[in-house]
Scaffold this motif. Structure first.
Motif, PDB file in Angstrom:
ATOM      1  N   PRO A   3       0.837  -1.201   0.000  1.00 53.90           N
ATOM      2  CA  PRO A   3       0.000   0.000   0.000  1.00 53.90           C
ATOM      3  C   PRO A   3       0.871   1.250   0.000  1.00 53.90           C
ATOM      4  CG  PRO A   3      -0.683  -1.529   1.710  1.00 53.90           C
ATOM      5  CD  PRO A   3       0.602  -2.047   1.141  1.00 53.90           C
ATOM      6  N   ARG A   4       0.384   2.312  -0.590  1.00 48.93           N
ATOM      7  CA  ARG A   4       1.155   3.546  -0.727  1.00 48.93           C
ATOM      8  C   ARG A   4       1.546   4.143   0.626  1.00 48.93           C
ATOM      9  NH1 ARG A   4       1.769   6.432  -4.725  1.00 48.93           N
ATOM     10  NH2 ARG A   4       1.217   8.358  -3.696  1.00 48.93           N
ATOM     11  N   SER A   5       2.772   4.608   0.698  1.00 45.98           N
ATOM     12  CA  SER A   5       3.324   5.309   1.854  1.00 45.98           C
ATOM     13  C   SER A   5       3.287   4.513   3.147  1.00 45.98           C
ATOM     14  CB  SER A   5       2.611   6.650   2.058  1.00 45.98           C
ATOM     15  OG  SER A   5       2.803   7.458   0.940  1.00 45.98           O
ATOM     16  N   ILE A   6       3.312   3.203   3.036  1.00 47.09           N
ATOM     17  CA  ILE A   6       3.285   2.388   4.232  1.00 47.09           C
ATOM     18  C   ILE A   6       4.681   1.856   4.546  1.00 47.09           C
ATOM     19  CG2 ILE A   6       2.411   0.227   5.169  1.00 47.09           C
ATOM     20  CD1 ILE A   6      -0.081   1.423   4.911  1.00 47.09           C
ATOM     21  N   GLY A   7       5.482   1.600   3.544  1.00 47.28           N
ATOM     22  CA  GLY A   7       6.809   1.046   3.775  1.00 47.28           C
ATOM     23  C   GLY A   7       7.726   2.005   4.515  1.00 47.28           C
ATOM     24  N   SER A   8       8.857   1.479   4.918  1.00 49.68           N
ATOM     25  CA  SER A   8       9.837   2.262   5.667  1.00 49.68           C
ATOM     26  C   SER A   8      10.535   3.277   4.767  1.00 49.68           C
ATOM     27  CB  SER A   8      10.876   1.313   6.258  1.00 49.68           C
ATOM     28  OG  SER A   8      11.938   2.038   6.821  1.00 49.68           O
ATOM     29  N   SER A   9      10.775   4.454   5.288  1.00 44.53           N
ATOM     30  CA  SER A   9      11.504   5.488   4.540  1.00 44.53           C
ATOM     31  C   SER A   9      12.957   5.590   5.011  1.00 44.53           C
ATOM     32  CB  SER A   9      10.807   6.839   4.689  1.00 44.53           C
ATOM     33  OG  SER A   9      10.790   7.221   6.048  1.00 44.53           O
ATOM     34  N   ARG A  10      13.424   4.616   5.755  1.00 45.67           N
ATOM     35  CA  ARG A  10      14.792   4.642   6.302  1.00 45.67           C
ATOM     36  C   ARG A  10      15.841   4.830   5.214  1.00 45.67           C
ATOM     37  NH1 ARG A  10      18.148  -0.463   7.897  1.00 45.67           N
ATOM     38  NH2 ARG A  10      20.118   0.547   8.324  1.00 45.67           N
ATOM     39  N   TRP A  11      15.723   4.099   4.119  1.00 48.87           N
ATOM     40  CA  TRP A  11      16.741   4.169   3.066  1.00 48.87           C
ATOM     41  C   TRP A  11      16.704   5.496   2.335  1.00 48.87           C
ATOM     42  CZ3 TRP A  11      20.338   1.082   4.075  1.00 48.87           C
ATOM     43  CH2 TRP A  11      20.096  -0.185   4.592  1.00 48.87           C
ATOM     44  N   ASP A  36       7.921   6.118  -4.185  1.00 51.88           N
ATOM     45  CA  ASP A  36       6.528   6.494  -3.982  1.00 51.88           C
ATOM     46  C   ASP A  36       6.262   7.779  -4.762  1.00 51.88           C
ATOM     47  OD1 ASP A  36       3.976   6.631  -3.014  1.00 51.88           O
ATOM     48  OD2 ASP A  36       4.536   7.268  -1.008  1.00 51.88           O
ATOM     49  N   GLY A  37       5.545   7.665  -5.877  1.00 55.35           N
ATOM     50  CA  GLY A  37       5.207   8.822  -6.696  1.00 55.35           C
ATOM     51  C   GLY A  37       3.842   9.376  -6.330  1.00 55.35           C
ATOM     52  N   PRO A  38       3.437  10.488  -6.942  1.00 56.15           N
ATOM     53  CA  PRO A  38       2.154  11.113  -6.601  1.00 56.15           C
ATOM     54  C   PRO A  38       0.934  10.259  -6.958  1.00 56.15           C
ATOM     55  CG  PRO A  38       3.169  12.229  -8.453  1.00 56.15           C
ATOM     56  CD  PRO A  38       4.165  11.212  -7.955  1.00 56.15           C
ATOM     57  N   ASP A  39       1.018   9.483  -8.038  1.00 50.53           N
ATOM     58  CA  ASP A  39      -0.140   8.685  -8.447  1.00 50.53           C
ATOM     59  C   ASP A  39       0.221   7.241  -8.790  1.00 50.53           C
ATOM     60  OD1 ASP A  39       1.284   9.312 -10.690  1.00 50.53           O
ATOM     61  OD2 ASP A  39      -0.445   9.813 -11.920  1.00 50.53           O
ATOM     62  N   HIS A  40       1.450   6.829  -8.467  1.00 52.18           N
ATOM     63  CA  HIS A  40       1.888   5.455  -8.748  1.00 52.18           C
ATOM     64  C   HIS A  40       3.131   5.154  -7.908  1.00 52.18           C
ATOM     65  CE1 HIS A  40       4.538   7.889 -11.249  1.00 52.18           C
ATOM     66  NE2 HIS A  40       5.372   6.859 -11.227  1.00 52.18           N
ATOM     67  N   ILE A  41       3.557   3.910  -7.947  1.00 53.96           N
ATOM     68  CA  ILE A  41       4.841   3.547  -7.356  1.00 53.96           C
ATOM     69  C   ILE A  41       5.689   2.892  -8.439  1.00 53.96           C
ATOM     70  CG2 ILE A  41       3.939   3.284  -5.018  1.00 53.96           C
ATOM     71  CD1 ILE A  41       4.141   0.268  -5.391  1.00 53.96           C
ATOM     72  N   ASP A  42       6.998   3.055  -8.349  1.00 56.85           N
ATOM     73  CA  ASP A  42       7.951   2.415  -9.254  1.00 56.85           C
ATOM     74  C   ASP A  42       8.742   1.394  -8.467  1.00 56.85           C
ATOM     75  OD1 ASP A  42       7.420   3.953 -11.618  1.00 56.85           O
ATOM     76  OD2 ASP A  42       8.498   5.617 -10.698  1.00 56.85           O
ATOM     77  N   LEU A  43       8.549   0.117  -8.772  1.00 57.79           N
ATOM     78  CA  LEU A  43       9.304  -0.943  -8.115  1.00 57.79           C
ATOM     79  C   LEU A  43      10.711  -0.956  -8.698  1.00 57.79           C
ATOM     80  CD1 LEU A  43       9.331  -3.343  -6.166  1.00 57.79           C
ATOM     81  CD2 LEU A  43       8.578  -4.766  -8.072  1.00 57.79           C
TER      82      LEU A  43
END
Length: 58
Positions: A3-11, A36-43
């Motif tokens: 889900p968006r903005s749920i993962g860790s931002s440590r890196w 984490d982009g404004p309307d998508h995520i890039d794996l």
């Protein structure tokens, strides 16, 4: 996908890459590294927990 903005931002802080996040998989020893982009995520990568992330992005 996580889900968006749920993962860790440590890196994002350690590597100075805005929007970089990671999500650890519970049943597997892997982590998803994504932007984490404004309307998508890039794996970007799927890394095994024993791998070092720093050489991947330098």
């Amino acid at each position: 996908m996580p889900p968006r903005s749920i993962g860790s931002s440590r890196w994002a802080t350690d590597l100075r890459i805005p929007g970089l996040r990671s999500w650890s998989l519970t049943r597997h020893p892997h982590a998803l590294i994504y932007l984490d982009g404004p309307d998508h995520i890039d794996l970007l990568r799927v890394l095994h927990h024993r791998q070092d992330i720093s050489p991947t992005f330098t």
